[in-house]
Write an enzyme that holds these catalytic residues in place. Structure first.
Site, PDB file in Angstrom:
ATOM      1  N   LYS A  66      55.893  15.570  78.842  1.00  0.00           N
ATOM      2  CA  LYS A  66      55.535  16.983  78.949  1.00  0.00           C
ATOM      3  C   LYS A  66      54.021  17.189  78.985  1.00  0.00           C
ATOM      4  CE  LYS A  66      58.957  19.601  78.767  1.00  0.00           C
ATOM      5  NZ  LYS A  66      59.651  20.148  77.699  1.00  0.00           N
ATOM      6  N   SER A 107      70.534  15.955  80.063  1.00  0.00           N
ATOM      7  CA  SER A 107      69.189  16.456  79.873  1.00  0.00           C
ATOM      8  C   SER A 107      68.250  15.258  79.773  1.00  0.00           C
ATOM      9  CB  SER A 107      69.204  17.265  78.595  1.00  0.00           C
ATOM     10  OG  SER A 107      67.983  17.854  78.410  1.00  0.00           O
ATOM     11  N   LEU A 108      67.008  15.510  79.450  1.00  0.00           N
ATOM     12  CA  LEU A 108      66.062  14.396  79.333  1.00  0.00           C
ATOM     13  C   LEU A 108      65.425  14.393  77.959  1.00  0.00           C
ATOM     14  CD1 LEU A 108      64.199  14.816  82.736  1.00  0.00           C
ATOM     15  CD2 LEU A 108      65.691  12.920  82.105  1.00  0.00           C
ATOM     16  N   GLU A 138      66.615  21.216  91.289  1.00  0.00           N
ATOM     17  CA  GLU A 138      66.144  22.405  90.584  1.00  0.00           C
ATOM     18  C   GLU A 138      65.980  23.572  91.545  1.00  0.00           C
ATOM     19  OE1 GLU A 138      65.922  21.454  87.496  1.00  0.00           O
ATOM     20  OE2 GLU A 138      64.683  22.888  86.397  1.00  0.00           O
ATOM     21  N   CYS A 189      45.248  36.065  45.534  1.00  0.00           N
ATOM     22  CA  CYS A 189      44.821  37.220  44.761  1.00  0.00           C
ATOM     23  C   CYS A 189      45.429  37.094  43.370  1.00  0.00           C
ATOM     24  CB  CYS A 189      45.320  38.481  45.454  1.00  0.00           C
ATOM     25  SG  CYS A 189      45.321  39.914  44.384  1.00  0.00           S
ATOM     26  N   TYR A 239      66.410  16.008  93.172  1.00  0.00           N
ATOM     27  CA  TYR A 239      65.820  14.851  92.486  1.00  0.00           C
ATOM     28  C   TYR A 239      66.864  13.929  91.870  1.00  0.00           C
ATOM     29  CZ  TYR A 239      66.329  18.270  88.711  1.00  0.00           C
ATOM     30  OH  TYR A 239      66.822  19.205  87.845  1.00  0.00           O
ATOM     31  N   CYS A 249      43.166  44.795  46.633  1.00  0.00           N
ATOM     32  CA  CYS A 249      43.101  45.386  45.287  1.00  0.00           C
ATOM     33  C   CYS A 249      41.793  45.074  44.564  1.00  0.00           C
ATOM     34  CB  CYS A 249      44.281  44.905  44.443  1.00  0.00           C
ATOM     35  SG  CYS A 249      44.144  43.188  43.940  1.00  0.00           S
ATOM     36  N   LYS A 285      61.582   7.615  85.783  1.00  0.00           N
ATOM     37  CA  LYS A 285      62.942   7.082  85.914  1.00  0.00           C
ATOM     38  C   LYS A 285      62.881   5.614  86.327  1.00  0.00           C
ATOM     39  CE  LYS A 285      64.479  11.572  87.621  1.00  0.00           C
ATOM     40  NZ  LYS A 285      64.788  12.388  88.799  1.00  0.00           N
ATOM     41  N   GLU A 318      57.521  11.553  88.885  1.00  0.00           N
ATOM     42  CA  GLU A 318      57.579  12.726  89.768  1.00  0.00           C
ATOM     43  C   GLU A 318      57.438  13.981  88.932  1.00  0.00           C
ATOM     44  OE1 GLU A 318      61.722  11.482  90.172  1.00  0.00           O
ATOM     45  OE2 GLU A 318      62.250  13.615  90.310  1.00  0.00           O
ATOM     46  N   CYS A 344      48.254  44.516  42.657  1.00  0.00           N
ATOM     47  CA  CYS A 344      47.806  44.432  44.048  1.00  0.00           C
ATOM     48  C   CYS A 344      48.875  45.082  44.917  1.00  0.00           C
ATOM     49  CB  CYS A 344      47.605  42.979  44.459  1.00  0.00           C
ATOM     50  SG  CYS A 344      47.169  42.821  46.195  1.00  0.00           S
ATOM     51  N   ASP A 387      58.525  26.601  75.820  1.00  0.00           N
ATOM     52  CA  ASP A 387      59.174  25.298  75.918  1.00  0.00           C
ATOM     53  C   ASP A 387      58.588  24.327  74.900  1.00  0.00           C
ATOM     54  OD1 ASP A 387      60.635  26.347  77.878  1.00  0.00           O
ATOM     55  OD2 ASP A 387      59.829  25.116  79.511  1.00  0.00           O
ATOM     56  N   ALA A 388      57.269  24.425  74.708  1.00  0.00           N
ATOM     57  CA  ALA A 388      56.627  23.494  73.778  1.00  0.00           C
ATOM     58  C   ALA A 388      57.172  23.706  72.365  1.00  0.00           C
ATOM     59  CB  ALA A 388      55.111  23.710  73.794  1.00  0.00           C
ATOM     60  N   CYS A 424      40.173  39.986  46.512  1.00  0.00           N
ATOM     61  CA  CYS A 424      41.279  40.443  47.356  1.00  0.00           C
ATOM     62  C   CYS A 424      40.857  41.719  48.090  1.00  0.00           C
ATOM     63  CB  CYS A 424      42.500  40.705  46.481  1.00  0.00           C
ATOM     64  SG  CYS A 424      43.816  41.543  47.363  1.00  0.00           S
ATOM     65  N   ASP A 451      59.908  23.393  86.848  1.00  0.00           N
ATOM     66  CA  ASP A 451      60.342  24.332  85.828  1.00  0.00           C
ATOM     67  C   ASP A 451      61.204  25.410  86.467  1.00  0.00           C
ATOM     68  OD1 ASP A 451      60.631  25.460  83.406  1.00  0.00           O
ATOM     69  OD2 ASP A 451      58.598  26.255  83.260  1.00  0.00           O
ATOM     70  N   LYS A 492      58.089  17.390  86.991  1.00  0.00           N
ATOM     71  CA  LYS A 492      59.254  18.036  86.382  1.00  0.00           C
ATOM     72  C   LYS A 492      59.159  19.519  86.745  1.00  0.00           C
ATOM     73  CE  LYS A 492      61.774  18.455  82.061  1.00  0.00           C
ATOM     74  NZ  LYS A 492      61.989  19.894  82.054  1.00  0.00           N
TER      75      LYS A 492
HETATM   76  S1  IVH Z   1      66.240  14.164  86.289  1.00  0.00           S
HETATM   77  C1  IVH Z   1      69.877  12.457  84.073  1.00  0.00           C
HETATM   78  N1  IVH Z   1      64.090  15.021  87.490  1.00  0.00           N
HETATM   79  O1  IVH Z   1      64.641  18.932  83.535  1.00  0.00           O
HETATM   80  C2  IVH Z   1      68.563  13.064  84.372  1.00  0.00           C
HETATM   81  N2  IVH Z   1      65.192  16.489  85.977  1.00  0.00           N
HETATM   82  O2  IVH Z   1      64.772  18.587  80.652  1.00  0.00           O
HETATM   83  C3  IVH Z   1      68.666  14.210  85.271  1.00  0.00           C
HETATM   84  N3  IVH Z   1      64.154  18.696  85.821  1.00  0.00           N
HETATM   85  O3  IVH Z   1      68.125  19.042  83.274  1.00  0.00           O
HETATM   86  C4  IVH Z   1      67.440  14.997  85.368  1.00  0.00           C
HETATM   87  N4  IVH Z   1      62.566  18.337  87.270  1.00  0.00           N
HETATM   88  O4  IVH Z   1      66.928  20.580  84.989  1.00  0.00           O
HETATM   89  C5  IVH Z   1      65.068  15.308  86.620  1.00  0.00           C
HETATM   90  N5  IVH Z   1      62.220  15.697  88.664  1.00  0.00           N
HETATM   91  C6  IVH Z   1      63.186  15.953  87.803  1.00  0.00           C
HETATM   92  C7  IVH Z   1      63.272  17.211  87.177  1.00  0.00           C
HETATM   93  C8  IVH Z   1      64.294  17.433  86.253  1.00  0.00           C
HETATM   94  C9  IVH Z   1      63.106  19.227  86.460  1.00  0.00           C
HETATM   95  C10 IVH Z   1      64.955  19.404  84.814  1.00  0.00           C
HETATM   96  C11 IVH Z   1      66.432  19.262  84.945  1.00  0.00           C
HETATM   97  C12 IVH Z   1      66.880  18.602  83.679  1.00  0.00           C
HETATM   98  C13 IVH Z   1      65.790  19.022  82.749  1.00  0.00           C
HETATM   99  C14 IVH Z   1      65.677  18.108  81.561  1.00  0.00           C
END
Ligand code: IVH
Length: 716
Positions: free
Chosen positions: A338, A105-106, A198, A456, A250, A435, A314, A138, A462, A56-57, A432, A142, A140
């Site tokens: 993250k 997504s976030l 999730e 080299c 969530y 060689c 949030k 809160e 080489c 993910d990173a 080297c 996985d 996140k």
């Molecule tokens: S809020 C509009 N809260 O992370 C925002 N997402 O990278 C809605 N996720 O799509 C997402 N834990 O699948 C929210 N506590 C949390 C979360 C969370 C995991 C996931 C979720 C989202 C993704 C974004």
């Protein structure tokens, strides 16, 4: 360890590493295109195949780079930029489930500075003066996000996120989750209510599941998230039912009435309706509160029993959330902070020096194998000698390794307490190891500083460089000879069958004359030999751009090779320019520098290559074996000039690469994904979601024959 496809061009690799601030506009364009394809590949692997290729990173790093380039060059943002879509289009096997409200997504924050900036942005946007800005924090989780739709208190639809607009209908599978109520009778439960959250798997459940899988001779899952995703997307819901899936709520989607006016209030309501929610959610009034809670959650991370990969912030007030709205794929009112990439400690057993195509000596730490973020790691790059010296890395050290930036793991630091008493600083070789030639650090003429790479000086004597160049010569964007990949080249080189590019094209003749005996090689029968010869012959005519790229000249990646091919048109004109351009006062040299995208470094690399007698000899021999075709100028008058074309499904009369090359030669732009800007979709048998999307967007769809007749008219 999972390995990403090796990239053929070192220039491209250098571009990938170039800081965003230093990119020229032309380079930024190339990078955005590369990142678009790269991110889309990972989205597909992650969302559709449930088998991520990178951590993910690393994925976040790709997105962050893309975003930074887009921010610097807004005019270059691609119509199908990764920010124009979320995740990947839904897989084929489930029914589609359009979302009543998009599932977004976030954005990501990686450090305190990013979080500060997030708060300030919000304050500016809302024009807040003294009112307190309360933000919830809160974990996140996985796992895999899901939308649960209830009508009149009854669970009616379960869906994955899909591409954010349309997900997959996984209702029957969701029904099997014990954490999810089928019916809700609470008085204030809205008539239409969508709960989002999730689906995840706890560590103990995951371990037990994998044990069962192993016992039954079935594949084991790489990590709990993949196990959750795989279990959720079973066509037979009885399989899902047997998997220990759980759900954290969530967020929410469509709601016919909102029972609270804050995030925290809503989550409490959702909890009261019977859903699991996180106990670790907290309201924070200041930056310090947020960062404090982030740290508190990170400290609890290892003991939670399930995977989390960060903390989500949030804005608490829903009216403010409403006002803040969204930017492309993510809400302005939320962000994911993250955790830093996963790390592990292990022993450096040895330091190997690898010699690359251009002679660079790259140190690689041979590690005692260790798992980092779920992947077994036994090598780590040490970059160069300065890096080793700076971190004082020694053989016998215990080191902290992490996977970040790329799949290649890195050594972060040495655990000094554990250093053996008799250890000595690492001495970087000055000859080297392959060689025996001197290995030197050139000085950069501009900065006067020594280059970080030690090279080299052996050139083609080489063997490492010679072999690497040959591998490059046959690679995908170069001669691309089927059945003659890196492994075979290395073996042929060892056995003296191929020492220079021309030798490849003389194999058949030499075999027939009895000079060599390919058929005596293990596993090589008449058919495989005939196939190889046919594949080689198929490539003895090659376009100028591929030819120039294949030579493996420093700094000449595929894009630069194409630029040069376009500028000079023929091999003859190009080699003539290389001869005359040796005189740096000449007009020819000035012309070379005048080409867009060619600077002094590239020009000198080219001229140096051509000045080298050995290279001239190699080229001469090669040119007696092959024909280099003049560069096909894109035809601006063709019916597809300037159009954006997407190929999908299987093609029967040409390979994808051929189709793409032809289309480009006719001035079309070939893209990998469909957007509103797509003009033509060429769909072969087996075309799936792209075809549906094209239909939905009313884009011209042609089958292969229709496409060919369209362009044949143009070429005949
Ligand atoms: S809020 C509009 N809260 O992370 C925002 N997402 O990278 C809605 N996720 O799509 C997402 N834990 O699948 C929210 N506590 C949390 C979360 C969370 C995991 C996931 C979720 C989202 C993704 C974004």
């Amino acid at each position: 360890m999972a390995k990403r496809k090796s990239r053929a061009s070192s220039a491209a690799t250098e571009l990938e590493k170039k800081p965003v601030e230093e990119l020229t506009k032309a380079q930024a364009k190339i990078e955005l295109t590369r990142l678009m394809f790269e991110i889309s590949r990972h989205d597909q692997a992650y969302h559709q195949n449930d088998s991520p290729l990178i951590s993910d990173a690393d994925y976040d790093a790709l997105r962050a780079r893309n975003d930074a380039i887009e921010a610097r060059f807004p005019e270059l943002v691609l119509p199908n930029s990764p920010n124009a879509r979320v995740g990947a289009a839904p897989a084929e096997k489930f029914e589609k489930a359009p979302h009543a409200r998009p599932m977004l997504s976030l954005g990501n924050a990686f450090d305190a500075e990013d979080v500060k900036e997030f708060r300030e942005r919000i304050k500016r946007f809302l024009n807040l003066k003294d009112e307190p800005l309360v933000i919830t924090a809160e974990p996140k989780i996985d796992g895999v996000s899901a939308n649960l739709r209830y009508e009149k208190g009854k669970f009616v639809l379960g869906a994955t996120r899909g591409d954010g607009q349309v997900g997959e209908n996984i209702t029957e599978n969701i029904r099997t989750l014990k954490d999810i109520p089928q019916e809700i009778e609470s008085g204030n439960f809205p008539e239409i209510a969508e709960i989002r959250g999730e689906v995840y798997m706890r560590h103990d459940d995951f371990a037990a599941l994998n044990q069962r899988q192993k016992k039954d001779g079935k594949p084991v899952f790489a990590n709990p998230r993949n196990a959750a995703a795989g279990s959720l997307r079973q066509l037979d819901s009885r399989i899902t039912a047997a998997r220990p899936l759980r759900f954290f709520a969530y967020a929410w989607g469509e709601m016919s009435a909102l029972p609270a006016n804050t995030q925290m209030g809503m989550i409490n309501q959702i909890k009261s309706w019977g859903f699991q929610t996180s106990d670790l959610m907290k309201r924070c009034e200041s930056l310090e509160d947020l960062l404090g809670h982030y740290q508190a959650i990170e400290e609890k991370r290892a003991g939670l029993g399930y995977d989390i990969d960060g903390v989500v912030y949030k804005v608490d007030r829903l009216d403010w959330q409403e006002r803040l709205g969204f930017v492309s794929r993510a809400p302005r009112w939320a962000i994911a902070h993250k955790f830093s990439p996963e790390q592990a400690t292990t022993l450096i057993e040895n330091i190997d020096i690898q010699v690359g195509r251009t002679g660079v000596l790259t140190p690689v730490a041979k590690l005692h194998p260790v798992t980092v973020g779920g992947v077994m790691v036994s090598n780590a790059t040490l970059h160069n000698e300065d890096e080793i010296a700076r971190k004082d890395i020694r053989v016998g050290d215990q080191v902290v390794v992490q996977r970040a930036g790329d799949v290649i793991p890195q050594v972060v630091s040495v655990v000094m307490d554990k250093r053996p008493k008799n250890s000595a600083p690492y001495e970087f070789p000055v000859i080297c190891p392959v060689c025996g030639s001197h290995a030197v650090r050139e000085t950069d003429p501009k900065t006067g500083k020594a280059e970080s790479a030690r090279r080299c000086t052996g050139g083609l004597i080489c063997s490492a460089q010679a072999v690497e160049r040959l591998k490059h010569f046959v690679s995908r964007n170069a001669f691309d000879i089927e059945g003659l990949g890196e492994k075979q080249i290395a073996a042929f080189w060892e056995e003296g069958l191929v020492k220079s590019p021309a030798d490849i094209f003389r194999l058949k003749m030499r075999e027939e004359a009895g000079e060599i005996k390919l058929n005596a090689r293990e596993g090589w029968g008449a058919t495989s030999i005939a196939n190889l010869f046919a594949a080689i012959q198929a490539r003895n005519t090659i376009g100028l751009d591929r030819f120039l790229f294949a030579l493996g000249i420093r700094h000449i990646g595929a894009a630069t090779a194409r630029t040069l091919a376009k500028a000079y048109g023929s091999e003859k004109a190009f080699s003539e320019a290389m001869r005359l351009g040796q005189d740096r006062q000449s007009e020819v040299y000035a012309d070379l520098l005048n080409i867009d995208g060619i600077g002094e470094v590239v020009a000198d690399a080219l001229l140096d290559f051509y000045a080298e007698p050995h290279n001239q000899e190699v080229l001469e021999k090669l040119l007696t074996e092959i024909t280099v075709e003049d560069f096909d100028m894109p035809d601006e008058t063709s019916p597809v000039a300037g159009q954006t074309v997407v190929f999908t499904g299987s093609l029967t009369r040409m390979t994808r690469n051929e189709a793409k090359a032809r289309a480009e030669a006719l001035g079309a732009k070939v893209s990998g994904s469909i957007s509103k800007k797509t003009d033509i979709v060429v769909a072969g048998p087996g075309a799936g979601s792209k075809l549906d999307k094209a239909r939905a967007l009313d884009i011209t769809i042609l089958d292969e024959d229709e496409w060919l007749s369209l362009i044949e008219g143009a070429t005949s």
